[in-house]
Design a protein around this motif. Structure first.
Motif, PDB file in Angstrom:
ATOM      1  N   THR A  83       0.865  -1.187   0.000  1.00 21.19           N
ATOM      2  CA  THR A  83       0.000   0.000   0.000  1.00 21.19           C
ATOM      3  C   THR A  83       0.897   1.231   0.000  1.00 21.19           C
ATOM      4  O   THR A  83       1.803   1.351   0.835  1.00 21.19           O
ATOM      5  N   SER A  84       0.634   2.086  -0.945  1.00 20.29           N
ATOM      6  CA  SER A  84       1.423   3.307  -0.980  1.00 20.29           C
ATOM      7  C   SER A  84       0.901   4.259   0.097  1.00 20.29           C
ATOM      8  O   SER A  84      -0.292   4.536   0.172  1.00 20.29           O
ATOM      9  N   LEU A  85       1.790   4.755   0.951  1.00 18.96           N
ATOM     10  CA  LEU A  85       1.331   5.634   2.033  1.00 18.96           C
ATOM     11  C   LEU A  85       1.429   7.108   1.644  1.00 18.96           C
ATOM     12  O   LEU A  85       0.562   7.897   1.938  1.00 18.96           O
ATOM     13  N   ASN A  86       2.511   7.472   0.985  1.00 16.29           N
ATOM     14  CA  ASN A  86       2.658   8.893   0.639  1.00 16.29           C
ATOM     15  C   ASN A  86       3.157   9.046  -0.794  1.00 16.29           C
ATOM     16  O   ASN A  86       3.679  10.065  -1.181  1.00 16.29           O
ATOM     17  N   PHE A  87       3.044   7.996  -1.528  1.00 17.81           N
ATOM     18  CA  PHE A  87       3.798   7.982  -2.763  1.00 17.81           C
ATOM     19  C   PHE A  87       2.884   7.807  -3.960  1.00 17.81           C
ATOM     20  O   PHE A  87       1.979   6.981  -3.975  1.00 17.81           O
ATOM     21  N   ALA A  88       3.105   8.619  -4.953  1.00 20.21           N
ATOM     22  CA  ALA A  88       2.406   8.460  -6.223  1.00 20.21           C
ATOM     23  C   ALA A  88       3.488   8.362  -7.284  1.00 20.21           C
ATOM     24  O   ALA A  88       4.393   9.196  -7.329  1.00 20.21           O
ATOM     25  N   GLY A  89       3.462   7.327  -8.047  1.00 17.64           N
ATOM     26  CA  GLY A  89       4.517   7.170  -9.048  1.00 17.64           C
ATOM     27  C   GLY A  89       4.515   5.762  -9.613  1.00 17.64           C
ATOM     28  O   GLY A  89       3.503   5.057  -9.589  1.00 17.64           O
ATOM     29  N   ARG A  90       5.702   5.392 -10.087  1.00 16.32           N
ATOM     30  CA  ARG A  90       5.838   4.126 -10.783  1.00 16.32           C
ATOM     31  C   ARG A  90       6.165   3.025  -9.759  1.00 16.32           C
ATOM     32  O   ARG A  90       7.156   3.142  -9.031  1.00 16.32           O
ATOM     33  N   LEU A  91       5.352   2.011  -9.730  1.00 20.21           N
ATOM     34  CA  LEU A  91       5.610   0.901  -8.813  1.00 20.21           C
ATOM     35  C   LEU A  91       5.869  -0.353  -9.636  1.00 20.21           C
ATOM     36  O   LEU A  91       5.168  -0.635 -10.612  1.00 20.21           O
ATOM     37  N   ARG A  92       6.891  -1.068  -9.237  1.00 19.61           N
ATOM     38  CA  ARG A  92       7.242  -2.284  -9.969  1.00 19.61           C
ATOM     39  C   ARG A  92       7.275  -3.476  -9.008  1.00 19.61           C
ATOM     40  O   ARG A  92       7.847  -3.384  -7.916  1.00 19.61           O
ATOM     41  N   LEU A  93       6.657  -4.556  -9.406  1.00 17.33           N
ATOM     42  CA  LEU A  93       6.733  -5.797  -8.636  1.00 17.33           C
ATOM     43  C   LEU A  93       7.392  -6.860  -9.504  1.00 17.33           C
ATOM     44  O   LEU A  93       7.027  -7.022 -10.677  1.00 17.33           O
ATOM     45  N   VAL A  94       8.339  -7.537  -8.941  1.00 17.95           N
ATOM     46  CA  VAL A  94       9.059  -8.566  -9.699  1.00 17.95           C
ATOM     47  C   VAL A  94       8.938  -9.885  -8.950  1.00 17.95           C
ATOM     48  O   VAL A  94       9.361  -9.991  -7.791  1.00 17.95           O
ATOM     49  N   SER A  95       8.344 -10.846  -9.584  1.00 12.16           N
ATOM     50  CA  SER A  95       8.277 -12.166  -8.963  1.00 12.16           C
ATOM     51  C   SER A  95       9.407 -13.008  -9.545  1.00 12.16           C
ATOM     52  O   SER A  95       9.524 -13.139 -10.760  1.00 12.16           O
ATOM     53  N   ALA A  96      10.224 -13.573  -8.658  1.00 15.66           N
ATOM     54  CA  ALA A  96      11.415 -14.278  -9.158  1.00 15.66           C
ATOM     55  C   ALA A  96      11.414 -15.747  -8.771  1.00 15.66           C
ATOM     56  O   ALA A  96      10.912 -16.132  -7.705  1.00 15.66           O
ATOM     57  N   LEU A  97      11.985 -16.527  -9.648  1.00 18.43           N
ATOM     58  CA  LEU A  97      12.300 -17.931  -9.360  1.00 18.43           C
ATOM     59  C   LEU A  97      13.793 -18.049  -9.632  1.00 18.43           C
ATOM     60  O   LEU A  97      14.228 -17.939 -10.780  1.00 18.43           O
ATOM     61  N   ASP A  98      14.550 -18.241  -8.571  1.00 19.55           N
ATOM     62  CA  ASP A  98      16.003 -18.119  -8.701  1.00 19.55           C
ATOM     63  C   ASP A  98      16.693 -19.461  -8.472  1.00 19.55           C
ATOM     64  O   ASP A  98      16.705 -19.986  -7.366  1.00 19.55           O
ATOM     65  N   GLY A  99      17.283 -19.979  -9.538  1.00 24.19           N
ATOM     66  CA  GLY A  99      17.926 -21.291  -9.442  1.00 24.19           C
ATOM     67  C   GLY A  99      19.416 -21.213  -9.155  1.00 24.19           C
ATOM     68  O   GLY A  99      20.076 -22.244  -8.996  1.00 24.19           O
ATOM     69  N   ALA A 100      19.949 -20.017  -9.078  1.00 22.97           N
ATOM     70  CA  ALA A 100      21.393 -19.903  -8.844  1.00 22.97           C
ATOM     71  C   ALA A 100      21.662 -19.906  -7.342  1.00 22.97           C
ATOM     72  O   ALA A 100      22.025 -18.891  -6.750  1.00 22.97           O
ATOM     73  N   VAL A 101      21.430 -21.032  -6.710  1.00 22.79           N
ATOM     74  CA  VAL A 101      21.592 -21.110  -5.252  1.00 22.79           C
ATOM     75  C   VAL A 101      22.672 -22.137  -4.932  1.00 22.79           C
ATOM     76  O   VAL A 101      22.978 -22.988  -5.749  1.00 22.79           O
ATOM     77  N   LYS A 102      23.250 -22.026  -3.761  1.00 24.18           N
ATOM     78  CA  LYS A 102      24.221 -23.043  -3.358  1.00 24.18           C
ATOM     79  C   LYS A 102      24.130 -23.346  -1.875  1.00 24.18           C
ATOM     80  O   LYS A 102      23.478 -22.621  -1.131  1.00 24.18           O
ATOM     81  N   ASN A 103      24.814 -24.395  -1.502  1.00 19.78           N
ATOM     82  CA  ASN A 103      24.779 -24.797  -0.098  1.00 19.78           C
ATOM     83  C   ASN A 103      25.853 -24.067   0.698  1.00 19.78           C
ATOM     84  O   ASN A 103      26.811 -23.537   0.148  1.00 19.78           O
ATOM     85  N   LEU A 104      25.637 -24.095   1.991  1.00 19.87           N
ATOM     86  CA  LEU A 104      26.575 -23.504   2.939  1.00 19.87           C
ATOM     87  C   LEU A 104      27.817 -24.384   3.027  1.00 19.87           C
ATOM     88  O   LEU A 104      27.719 -25.599   2.964  1.00 19.87           O
ATOM     89  N   GLU A 105      28.998 -23.749   3.213  1.00 18.49           N
ATOM     90  CA  GLU A 105      30.198 -24.565   3.381  1.00 18.49           C
ATOM     91  C   GLU A 105      30.459 -24.813   4.867  1.00 18.49           C
ATOM     92  O   GLU A 105      30.287 -23.913   5.682  1.00 18.49           O
ATOM     93  N   ALA A 106      30.897 -26.014   5.165  1.00 15.84           N
ATOM     94  CA  ALA A 106      30.946 -26.436   6.565  1.00 15.84           C
ATOM     95  C   ALA A 106      32.032 -25.777   7.408  1.00 15.84           C
ATOM     96  O   ALA A 106      31.844 -25.550   8.588  1.00 15.84           O
ATOM     97  N   GLY A 107      33.164 -25.450   6.844  1.00 14.57           N
ATOM     98  CA  GLY A 107      34.272 -24.950   7.666  1.00 14.57           C
ATOM     99  C   GLY A 107      34.722 -26.009   8.653  1.00 14.57           C
ATOM    100  O   GLY A 107      34.687 -27.203   8.360  1.00 14.57           O
ATOM    101  N   ASP A 108      35.087 -25.565   9.861  1.00 10.09           N
ATOM    102  CA  ASP A 108      35.657 -26.510  10.834  1.00 10.09           C
ATOM    103  C   ASP A 108      34.621 -27.169  11.729  1.00 10.09           C
ATOM    104  O   ASP A 108      34.950 -28.036  12.519  1.00 10.09           O
TER     105      ASP A 108
END
Ligand code: BGC
Length: 773
Positions: A161-186
């Motif tokens: 909900t725009s509270l004080n703003f009038a202008g251009r609003l953009r919504l981007v729905s993403a499906l992102d496959g560039a993910v990786k796992n955490l590295e364990a370290g010690d």
């Protein structure tokens, strides 16, 4: 990791200020799951904080990549391949732009903020008011759920909900496959040894509202389709785009002050672990299309209904301690979110909330988590058993690798049934896993009388796994049956002879296997012959099991009058606790294993756990002496420890200790007392809380198939209530000062013991009260 103090509410956790210090931890605590999909609690917009302060993970229970384990020095029979749970594409991403400023709570300022995880609706709600660095203000609200009814589906409702703003609003729905796992370290408890992406894109599809990524794992050879379907509240075509493995739909429009825009997003995951690869795309489309047609609110209602049924059976109520009540509900809710319910998956040490312990299943399931489900939701317990049956062929294979001519040896840690423990002294050497599984089957049979299960699956598992004891055990010169070179539950002591817990559990296991063989031979000879044929069981084996059980070496120290943890434990030097600084705990992160092994020091309950599981084999004095001794040498560095000490403390009359240990378990994750909850919740300890109430304060035991209670009431509580499914009945146990009320909620009759008094509930007398001191 800094933590929040949440208001002490019984049915939710509520965060009222946006806090970057506790963000990593909160991602775990606010995680959603349905036993398959796990979404960490990260906001839809992602998190722009410094590296190491967030893990925006999405996990699928049982979906894994495998990787050869690299040993600098190899040896015969070591586990060859690790399996680890993958961080899969992030399908929950939604970007919001106000002209050229991106919504990011880490920039600009947050005026109002609330995030709530509700245990009764299963919905994660977030609501905030934010002003951008250049002064544009909006209210953002989102609701998210992961459907219990459909393991492949989750849904998000996002509103701006725009509270004080009038202008251009953009919504981007993403499906992102560039993910990786955490590295364990010690830290061996953290993540996998893998770095870099593990999923490789082979295809993608996109329309105005639909996105799908088709990816494959390299080694395990699975195909995964992650997909989303979106619907904007206004009729506006989206611009689709693909950048590498990231697919987006973008809507751009002019908004005026006060205007609200909504986006509904449905996400699904389908993999070739469940279906033929060819079916994955149409299944994804169909699931998402019907979810979209049903709408978010219908999914929310179904979610609420599922949870109403769950709480109706599982709710544990404590009056007089709000912190505890919240902790218990939180734990129960996360257990339900974590547990695989399809018979193909199990419950991992961290559920689907993080990558700690790589998504592996351990004995945690059978000894800690199984009782909670068995007595609260028996159909889920049965699914956990089915998972082990599916793993029987691999357990047989593993037994052959370990030079056992017959029988089956279950893996210490695994996803798909193969042994994945790379450090055998604290892994494969824990042969007690076989007895732990047999124990859960015994518990299941005592609570359900499910003969069909026994004949179909249970008998085969119990007998095949019992044979391993004959393979590793042998009679010594005094004629005692000894089990050498194993590790018991206490991982600060390894590769010992005659670990008390292992031997005592093996004795139970051998007797149970022999009893099953005898019973089936008498009552179901054809079925017995079928099972014996499958396992190539020799006719005289059950008698050998009985003999080994009766001659089992159970180490006892006459001078100290305690059960010895193993043959050598009590001869070792006691760890110098007085001179060990606080920061050196957990010891496993600060001392070479051999330094620890050389001392009398326990990571967790070992003998003390046997006192609980084999309760009737010990006198109260035995229990008290064992407790007193082992308490002094136990660090509780494992989160599996405090709950067991609490239960035995309650039994031997140490009420204060029982309460303190219990509190350590009950809010272990909420208060992050082990300092590593950001890597995932501790499912065994969570279930340990349930055991602490039922087994601990209410003194519940099942001995020889008979249900017993010996209630007590902690001084701080006014009363407490919980329910138990037993032999087809649902029993409510309500404990008040000096009085226990037992009510039959389902079923026709139920007999059990209250202390030494028999209680018989029936339809004619469904509620009875008894007193206690
Ligand atoms: C404990 C094991 C447990 C594992 C997974 C270890 O720290 O010592 O008993 O199975 O964690 O929870």
């Amino acid at each position: 990791m800094q933590q929040h103090t949440y208001p002490l509410e019984a049915w939710c956790i509520r965060e009222t200020a946006f806090d970057t210090d506790s963000h990593f931890l909160d991602e775990t605590l606010f995680a959603l799951g349905n036993g398959y999909i796990g979404l960490r609690g990260t906001g839809e917009e992602g998190y722009s904080g410094p590296a190491g302060t967030s893990l925006d993970g999405t996990y699928l229970n049982g979906f894994y990549e495998s990787e050869p384990i690299q040993y600098p020095e190899a040896a015969y029979g070591l586990a060859k391949v690790n399996q680890f749970m993958l961080n899969v594409p992030n399908a929950k991403g939604i970007e919001l732009w106000l002209d050229d400023e991106r919504f990011d709570p880490l920039t600009g300022s947050v005026q109002a903020y609330e995030r709530v995880l509700d245990f009764r609706t299963g919905v994660l709600t977030r609501s905030l008011e934010w002003t951008s660095p250049q002064g544009r203000s909006v209210r953002v609200q989102s609701r998210r759920l992961v459907c219990f009814d459909n393991k492949h589906l989750f849904a998000i409702e996002f509103e701006v909900t725009s509270l004080n703003f009038a202008g251009r609003l953009r919504l981007v729905s993403a499906l992102d496959g560039a993910v990786k796992n955490l590295e364990a370290g010690d830290d061996p408890r953290v993540g996998s040894a893998i770095s870099g992406p593990t999923l490789h894109m082979i295809d993608s599809e996109q329309t105005d509202s639909f996105s799908a990524l088709v990816q494959k794992t390299h080694n395990s050879g699975f195909t995964l389709i992650s997909a989303t379907e979106t619907a904007l509240s206004v009729d506006l075509p989206a611009v689709t785009a693909r950048q590498g493995q990231r697919l987006t739909q973008t809507w751009e429009l002019q908004v005026s002050e006060g205007q609200t825009l909504g986006l509904k997003k449905f996400g699904s995951y389908y993999s070739s672990r469940d279906y033929d690869a060819k079916e994955l795309m149409w299944r994804s489309r169909e699931t998402l299309a019907s979810a979209k047609a049903a709408g978010f609110d219908e999914l929310r209602l179904a979610q609420e209904q599922y949870l109403a049924d769950f709480w109706q059976q599982a709710d544990v109520q404590i009056a007089g301690d709000d912190a505890l009540q919240q902790g218990i509900h939180f734990n129960q809710f996360h257990l339900l979110q974590s547990v695989g319910r399809d018979g193909k998956t199990n419950i991992s040490a961290k559920g689907v909330t993080g990558e700690g312990y790589e998504g592996h299943y351990f004995w945690d399931t059978e000894i800690y988590i199984f009782p909670f489900f068995l007595y609260s939701k028996p159909e889920i317990a049965r699914k956990l058993l089915e998972y082990r049956y599916a793993g029987l062929p691999k357990a047989r294979e593993r037994a052959r690798q370990m030079s056992h001519a017959t029988g089956a040896l279950y893996p210490w840690r695994t996803i798909a049934g193969d042994e994945c423990s790379a450090y055998f002294p604290a892994g494969t050497a824990q042969y007690h896993i076989n007895a732990d599984i047999a124990y859960s089957i015994k518990l299941y049979m005592e609570a359900t009388n499910d003969q069909e299960y026994l004949v179909k699956h249970g008998a085969e598992i119990v007998m095949e796994t019992a044979r391993i004891w004959m393979g590793i055990g042998s009679y010594d010169r005094e004629g005692r049956f000894c089990i050498n070179q194993v590790t018991g539950p206490d991982e600060y002591t390894a590769l010992v002879n005659n670990n008390y817990y292992t031997n005592a559990m093996a004795r139970m296991h051998l007797d149970f296997a022999a009893a099953i063989a005898e019973q089936l031979q008498a009552t179901e000879p054809a079925e017995f012959a079928r099972i014996a044929g499958l396992a190539v069981l020799d006719a005289n084996e059950p008698a050998e099991w009985r003999r080994a059980a009766s001659l089992m070496n159970l180490p006892y120290d006459e001078a100290l009058q305690i059960h010895a943890q193993d043959d050598s434990f009590l001869s070792k030097k006691v760890w110098d606790f007085a001179n060990t600084p606080k920061e050196n705990y957990p010891l496993l992160l600060n001392y070479h294993p051999m330094v620890i092994y050389r001392h009398q020091v326990c990571k967790q309950a070992d003998v003390v756990l046997a006192l609980l599981l084999l309760s009737d084999q010990f006198t109260l004095e035995d229990k008290r002496r064992d407790f007193d001794y082992y308490e002094k040498v136990t660090t509780h560095d494992s989160s599996l420890s405090s709950c067991i000490f609490s239960i035995i403390a309650a039994e031997v009359g140490y009420q204060d200790k029982a309460y303190d240990y219990f509190m350590e378990t009950a809010r272990l994750d909420l208060d992050d007392t082990h300092g590593n909850t950001h890597y995932g919740v501790h499912t065994a300890a969570m279930a340990g809380t349930w055991m602490g109430v039922a087994y601990g304060f209410a003194g519940m035991r099942v001995v020889g198939g008979e249900l017993k209670f010996a209630p007590s009431l902690p001084a701080k509580w006014q009363h407490y209530t919980f329910k138990i499914h037993f032999k087809g009945a649902l029993l409510e146990v309500h404990i008040e000062p000096g009085r226990a009320d037992y009510s039959l909620l389902q079923g026709e009759v139920l007999d059990f013991m209250h202390g030494d008094e028999p209680v018989a509930l029936a339809l004619s007398q469904p509620k009875q009260s008894r007193s206690f001191a």
